[in-house]
Design a protein around this motif. Structure first.
Motif, PDB file in Angstrom:
ATOM      1  N   ASN A 189      71.897  63.270 -28.667  1.00 49.16           N
ATOM      2  CA  ASN A 189      71.303  64.338 -29.506  1.00 49.16           C
ATOM      3  C   ASN A 189      69.941  63.824 -30.291  1.00 49.16           C
ATOM      4  OD1 ASN A 189      73.850  64.894 -28.623  1.00 49.16           O
ATOM      5  ND2 ASN A 189      74.452  66.073 -30.426  1.00 49.16           N
ATOM      6  N   THR A 190      69.377  62.906 -30.024  1.00 48.53           N
ATOM      7  CA  THR A 190      68.376  62.388 -30.867  1.00 48.53           C
ATOM      8  C   THR A 190      67.319  63.372 -31.357  1.00 48.53           C
ATOM      9  OG1 THR A 190      68.404  60.519 -29.178  1.00 48.53           O
ATOM     10  CG2 THR A 190      66.288  60.685 -30.695  1.00 48.53           C
ATOM     11  N   PHE A 191      66.904  64.386 -30.479  1.00 44.98           N
ATOM     12  CA  PHE A 191      66.007  65.230 -31.246  1.00 44.98           C
ATOM     13  C   PHE A 191      66.455  66.644 -31.255  1.00 44.98           C
ATOM     14  CE2 PHE A 191      63.134  61.964 -29.170  1.00 44.98           C
ATOM     15  CZ  PHE A 191      62.565  61.311 -30.496  1.00 44.98           C
ATOM     16  N   GLU A 192      67.678  66.921 -31.049  1.00 50.24           N
ATOM     17  CA  GLU A 192      68.253  68.177 -31.181  1.00 50.24           C
ATOM     18  C   GLU A 192      67.721  68.726 -32.545  1.00 50.24           C
ATOM     19  OE1 GLU A 192      72.606  70.400 -30.581  1.00 50.24           O
ATOM     20  OE2 GLU A 192      72.417  68.110 -30.513  1.00 50.24           O
ATOM     21  N   ASN A 193      67.437  70.083 -32.279  1.00 50.04           N
ATOM     22  CA  ASN A 193      67.187  70.978 -33.219  1.00 50.04           C
ATOM     23  C   ASN A 193      65.601  70.355 -34.213  1.00 50.04           C
ATOM     24  OD1 ASN A 193      69.555  72.687 -33.201  1.00 50.04           O
ATOM     25  ND2 ASN A 193      70.653  71.208 -33.962  1.00 50.04           N
ATOM     26  N   TYR A 194      64.831  69.550 -33.649  1.00 50.58           N
ATOM     27  CA  TYR A 194      63.616  69.575 -34.030  1.00 50.58           C
ATOM     28  C   TYR A 194      62.716  70.293 -33.545  1.00 50.58           C
ATOM     29  CZ  TYR A 194      64.490  64.692 -35.850  1.00 50.58           C
ATOM     30  OH  TYR A 194      64.892  63.574 -36.491  1.00 50.58           O
ATOM     31  N   PHE A 195      61.547  70.635 -34.461  1.00 52.60           N
ATOM     32  CA  PHE A 195      60.548  71.648 -34.093  1.00 52.60           C
ATOM     33  C   PHE A 195      59.388  70.910 -33.418  1.00 52.60           C
ATOM     34  CE2 PHE A 195      63.072  73.887 -37.223  1.00 52.60           C
ATOM     35  CZ  PHE A 195      63.187  75.118 -36.543  1.00 52.60           C
ATOM     36  N   PHE A 236      66.951  66.868 -26.365  1.00 47.49           N
ATOM     37  CA  PHE A 236      65.827  67.807 -26.807  1.00 47.49           C
ATOM     38  C   PHE A 236      66.529  69.161 -26.917  1.00 47.49           C
ATOM     39  CE2 PHE A 236      63.437  64.553 -24.749  1.00 47.49           C
ATOM     40  CZ  PHE A 236      62.651  64.033 -25.533  1.00 47.49           C
ATOM     41  N   LYS A 237      67.855  69.174 -26.922  1.00 50.18           N
ATOM     42  CA  LYS A 237      68.431  70.603 -27.068  1.00 50.18           C
ATOM     43  C   LYS A 237      67.933  71.419 -28.319  1.00 50.18           C
ATOM     44  CE  LYS A 237      73.264  72.605 -27.224  1.00 50.18           C
ATOM     45  NZ  LYS A 237      74.498  72.510 -27.242  1.00 50.18           N
ATOM     46  N   ASN A 238      67.605  72.687 -28.110  1.00 51.34           N
ATOM     47  CA  ASN A 238      67.442  73.484 -29.283  1.00 51.34           C
ATOM     48  C   ASN A 238      65.966  73.024 -29.984  1.00 51.34           C
ATOM     49  OD1 ASN A 238      69.646  75.114 -29.163  1.00 51.34           O
ATOM     50  ND2 ASN A 238      70.792  73.424 -30.661  1.00 51.34           N
ATOM     51  N   CYS A 239      65.137  72.305 -29.245  1.00 51.86           N
ATOM     52  CA  CYS A 239      63.901  72.350 -29.596  1.00 51.86           C
ATOM     53  C   CYS A 239      63.020  73.385 -29.142  1.00 51.86           C
ATOM     54  CB  CYS A 239      63.307  70.961 -29.073  1.00 51.86           C
ATOM     55  SG  CYS A 239      63.972  69.340 -29.671  1.00 51.86           S
ATOM     56  N   LEU A 240      63.222  74.480 -30.029  1.00 46.26           N
ATOM     57  CA  LEU A 240      62.638  75.685 -29.692  1.00 46.26           C
ATOM     58  C   LEU A 240      61.007  75.920 -29.637  1.00 46.26           C
ATOM     59  CD1 LEU A 240      64.920  78.000 -32.335  1.00 46.26           C
ATOM     60  CD2 LEU A 240      65.300  77.459 -29.889  1.00 46.26           C
ATOM     61  N   SER A 241      60.390  74.935 -29.841  1.00 41.98           N
ATOM     62  CA  SER A 241      58.811  74.951 -29.862  1.00 41.98           C
ATOM     63  C   SER A 241      58.244  74.185 -28.795  1.00 41.98           C
ATOM     64  CB  SER A 241      58.244  74.541 -31.394  1.00 41.98           C
ATOM     65  OG  SER A 241      58.858  75.328 -32.314  1.00 41.98           O
ATOM     66  N   ASP A 252      76.653  58.877 -14.140  1.00 41.31           N
ATOM     67  CA  ASP A 252      76.200  59.991 -13.257  1.00 41.31           C
ATOM     68  C   ASP A 252      76.177  61.249 -13.438  1.00 41.31           C
ATOM     69  OD1 ASP A 252      78.986  60.617 -13.318  1.00 41.31           O
ATOM     70  OD2 ASP A 252      79.379  60.206 -11.161  1.00 41.31           O
ATOM     71  N   TYR A 253      76.068  61.450 -14.886  1.00 40.49           N
ATOM     72  CA  TYR A 253      76.525  62.884 -15.275  1.00 40.49           C
ATOM     73  C   TYR A 253      75.153  63.198 -16.407  1.00 40.49           C
ATOM     74  CZ  TYR A 253      78.346  66.878 -18.118  1.00 40.49           C
ATOM     75  OH  TYR A 253      78.731  68.113 -18.790  1.00 40.49           O
ATOM     76  N   VAL A 254      74.547  64.273 -16.523  1.00 40.94           N
ATOM     77  CA  VAL A 254      73.751  64.644 -17.381  1.00 40.94           C
ATOM     78  C   VAL A 254      73.898  66.163 -17.704  1.00 40.94           C
ATOM     79  CG1 VAL A 254      71.914  65.316 -15.713  1.00 40.94           C
ATOM     80  CG2 VAL A 254      71.288  64.609 -17.984  1.00 40.94           C
ATOM     81  N   SER A 255      73.782  66.234 -19.367  1.00 38.99           N
ATOM     82  CA  SER A 255      74.229  67.572 -19.790  1.00 38.99           C
ATOM     83  C   SER A 255      73.063  68.036 -20.884  1.00 38.99           C
ATOM     84  CB  SER A 255      75.480  67.609 -20.318  1.00 38.99           C
ATOM     85  OG  SER A 255      75.755  68.902 -20.873  1.00 38.99           O
ATOM     86  N   GLY A 256      72.624  69.208 -20.857  1.00 40.23           N
ATOM     87  CA  GLY A 256      71.971  69.757 -22.006  1.00 40.23           C
ATOM     88  C   GLY A 256      70.549  69.238 -22.424  1.00 40.23           C
ATOM     89  N   VAL A 257      69.906  68.518 -21.599  1.00 39.57           N
ATOM     90  CA  VAL A 257      68.978  67.613 -22.159  1.00 39.57           C
ATOM     91  C   VAL A 257      67.657  68.584 -22.807  1.00 39.57           C
ATOM     92  CG1 VAL A 257      66.869  65.983 -21.766  1.00 39.57           C
ATOM     93  CG2 VAL A 257      69.363  65.605 -20.670  1.00 39.57           C
ATOM     94  N   PHE A 258      67.435  69.584 -22.287  1.00 43.34           N
ATOM     95  CA  PHE A 258      66.282  70.643 -22.559  1.00 43.34           C
ATOM     96  C   PHE A 258      67.143  72.119 -22.904  1.00 43.34           C
ATOM     97  CE2 PHE A 258      64.136  67.509 -20.121  1.00 43.34           C
ATOM     98  CZ  PHE A 258      63.208  67.038 -20.997  1.00 43.34           C
ATOM     99  N   GLU A 259      68.546  72.113 -23.079  1.00 41.43           N
ATOM    100  CA  GLU A 259      69.004  73.433 -23.150  1.00 41.43           C
ATOM    101  C   GLU A 259      68.376  74.018 -24.497  1.00 41.43           C
ATOM    102  OE1 GLU A 259      73.792  75.124 -24.082  1.00 41.43           O
ATOM    103  OE2 GLU A 259      73.303  73.004 -23.333  1.00 41.43           O
ATOM    104  N   ASN A 260      68.219  75.375 -24.221  1.00 40.75           N
ATOM    105  CA  ASN A 260      67.824  76.399 -25.367  1.00 40.75           C
ATOM    106  C   ASN A 260      66.585  75.872 -25.616  1.00 40.75           C
ATOM    107  OD1 ASN A 260      68.520  78.813 -26.674  1.00 40.75           O
ATOM    108  ND2 ASN A 260      68.919  77.529 -28.389  1.00 40.75           N
ATOM    109  N   CYS A 261      65.690  75.444 -24.983  1.00 41.95           N
ATOM    110  CA  CYS A 261      64.302  75.114 -25.238  1.00 41.95           C
ATOM    111  C   CYS A 261      63.602  76.239 -25.023  1.00 41.95           C
ATOM    112  CB  CYS A 261      63.698  73.826 -24.630  1.00 41.95           C
ATOM    113  SG  CYS A 261      64.293  72.303 -25.169  1.00 41.95           S
ATOM    114  N   LYS A 262      63.648  77.371 -26.030  1.00 40.47           N
ATOM    115  CA  LYS A 262      63.023  78.683 -25.489  1.00 40.47           C
ATOM    116  C   LYS A 262      61.588  78.793 -25.242  1.00 40.47           C
ATOM    117  CE  LYS A 262      66.908  81.096 -27.628  1.00 40.47           C
ATOM    118  NZ  LYS A 262      67.478  81.135 -26.226  1.00 40.47           N
ATOM    119  N   SER A 263      60.770  77.807 -25.741  1.00 40.06           N
ATOM    120  CA  SER A 263      59.340  77.853 -25.313  1.00 40.06           C
ATOM    121  C   SER A 263      59.009  76.976 -24.172  1.00 40.06           C
ATOM    122  CB  SER A 263      58.383  77.497 -26.504  1.00 40.06           C
ATOM    123  OG  SER A 263      58.627  78.084 -27.836  1.00 40.06           O
TER     124      SER A 263
END
Length: 93
Positions: free
Chosen positions: A1-7, A25-30, A45-56
């Motif tokens: 969750n290193t950059f989660e919710n950062y702009f 990078f989850k929730n990095c909206l910009s 062997d599993y990856v989850s949500g790395v770019f989830e909710n990156c709306k831009s």
């Protein structure tokens, strides 16, 4: 969750970075694009949500790859509503 919710509007990672954690990078909206040099590696062997909710996020470069040891992908680009298309060219490069 290193950059989660950062702009973040862009990012570059040093070449010595070899792993990106789940939800990094989850929730990095910009964030509009993924750097062309990024390779997604993981310890497991599993990856989850790395770019989830990156709306831009609109672009995934042709050079973006996933390490071949990744067997399960969950929510990698979930809710990336401006992403026009995702091809499997990046898978297991």
């Amino acid at each position: 969750n290193t950059f989660e919710n950062y702009f973040l509007q862009s990012f570059e990672l040093p070449s010595n970075i070899t792993r990106i954690g789940n939800n990094c990078f989850k929730n990095c909206l910009s964030l509009p694009a993924i750097p062309s040099t990024l390779t997604l590696n993981t310890v497991s062997d599993y990856v989850s949500g790395v770019f989830e909710n990156c709306k831009s996020l609109t672009d995934i470069p042709d050079t973006f790859t996933l390490n071949q040891n990744i067997k399960n992908i969950d929510h990698l680009f979930k809710e990336c509503i401006t992403l026009s298309s995702v091809t499997n060219n990046f898978l297991f490069g």
